[in-house]
Design an enzyme around this catalytic site. Structure first.
Site, mmCIF file in Angstrom:
data_model
loop_
_atom_site.group_PDB
_atom_site.id
_atom_site.type_symbol
_atom_site.label_atom_id
_atom_site.label_comp_id
_atom_site.label_asym_id
_atom_site.label_seq_id
_atom_site.Cartn_x
_atom_site.Cartn_y
_atom_site.Cartn_z
ATOM 1 N N GLU A 3 0.789 -1.109 -0.208
ATOM 2 C CA GLU A 3 0.088 -0.039 -0.043
ATOM 3 C C GLU A 3 0.779 1.392 0.151
ATOM 4 O OE1 GLU A 3 -3.375 0.759 -0.128
ATOM 5 O OE2 GLU A 3 -3.418 -1.369 -0.755
ATOM 6 N N CYS A 5 -15.767 2.209 -20.562
ATOM 7 C CA CYS A 5 -17.369 2.227 -20.111
ATOM 8 C C CYS A 5 -18.163 1.057 -20.429
ATOM 9 C CB CYS A 5 -18.006 3.735 -20.314
ATOM 10 S SG CYS A 5 -17.146 4.779 -19.586
#
Length: 346
Positions: free
Chosen positions: A34, A196
């Site tokens: 992270e 999309c």
């Protein structure tokens, strides 16, 4: 199905399940990943992560390491404060938590380099705890899905996105959901040219429905970055070793090893207080530009030679070393400087 259910179903079939830090039950590797993934893409991080974990497989190994070792294995990833904070945090956990990684989010966010989103991601992915996250990918997904105006770094906009992140994070399958929404942002809801048509939540995505996907998230008004200058000395001895000094802990390339820099108060005094001044300089190399997040640095490198054998006795005064490019030691080098001294184009 709601947003989370659709995302989890998509993740089951199309998400990334083989990332090297996907280790349930152990926060340490997730924490390392992270921190590395802040400002850096997965494809770039993976080889760095694998080398880093190989060198520091346990938190205790990282805590016991010298900062130079940590910076050496971070060299090239940039944003070196991340590496310094990793080292600080490892030592705090080793000393104050008996080496046991904190499992409460309130404790995690108090540690150097761990913000609320990073802490949530660590605990969700390693221990399955339910925590909302809001990294860059999640901001982009939510800003488009709900058509949230304003730059995501603005306080009001960020607060609204936090509310939406919390509202959509399910009580169960927190680890999978957290990875799923990050994967969606990284692989489909990309910054440019988002896919999309294959997005699992496009039926309710307001930006997609209104055909304004590229409008969100709204961008910060760019300011022209200032340009700073510096001059460095590429000083070699008769053994072709290169003289390096360690930068101060904060500021540009904090804690890293670098070529000595020309002082600002004079054009004749190099940062070579403890080295004989019998130096001959050559024609400066072409100016090199290195861009940071807040400014450009235009720096000049002047090749130089020092007469005689001066490879010993310089470590007694300050952090300096003669560095042999043919047999390099494990030092944390600033990436542009590393390229120069190894004769690689910047």
């Amino acid at each position: 199905m709601d947003f989370a259910d659709k995302l989890l179903d998509w993740y089951t079939h199309h998400g990334r399940h083989d990332l090297p830090w996907q280790v349930r039950g152990d926060p340490y590797p997730v924490w390392i990943s992270e921190i590395m993934l802040q400002q850096t893409q997965v494809a770039t991080v993976i080889p760095y992560y694998e080398r880093f974990i190989s060198q520091f497989p346990r938190l205790q190994d990282l805590a016991e390491a010298e900062l130079d070792q940590v910076l050496h294995h971070w060299s090239g990833l940039g944003y070196y404060a991340r590496a310094r904070n990793l080292h600080k945090t490892a030592r705090i956990i080793a000393d104050q938590y008996c080496g046991n990684f904190p499992e409460q989010i309130a404790e995690l966010v108090e540690l150097p380099g761990i913000g609320l989103s990073t802490a949530g991601a660590i605990l969700a992915q390693s221990l399955g705890q339910r925590h909302p996250i809001l990294d860059g990918n999640v901001k982009r997904v939510l800003a488009r899905y709900y058509c949230i105006g304003g730059w995501p770094g603005h306080r009001d906009t960020e607060d609204r996105l936090w509310q939406l992140s919390d509202a959509n994070t399910p009580a169960d399958n927190a680890a999978e959901y957290t990875q799923a929404i990050m994967d969606l942002g990284a692989t489909i809801c990309k910054r440019s040219k988002p896919d999309c048509a294959i997005c699992p939540v496009n039926d309710n995505c307001q930006a997609f429905i209104l055909d304004v996907v590229n409008t969100y998230p709204q961008k910060k008004i760019k300011k022209k970055l200032p340009v700073k200058t510096a001059t460095f000395l590429l000083l070699r001895n008769e053994q072709e070793e290169i003289y390096l000094t360690q930068r101060p802990p904060s500021g540009i390339w904090g804690g890293l090893w670098c070529l000595p820099e020309l002082r600002q108060d004079t054009e004749k005094m190099w940062d070579l207080d403890y080295l004989p001044a019998n130096i001959s300089t050559a024609k400066p190399m072409p100016v090199i530009r290195h861009s940071f997040s807040h400014y450009h640095l235009d720096f000049t490198v002047i090749p130089a030679k020092v007469k005689g054998n001066h490879s010993t006795g310089i470590m007694e005064s300050k952090p300096t070393v003669w560095y042999n490019p043919a047999n390099p030691s494990q030092l944390g080098l600033a990436a542009p400087i590393k390229k120069i001294i190894h004769k690689v184009e910047v």
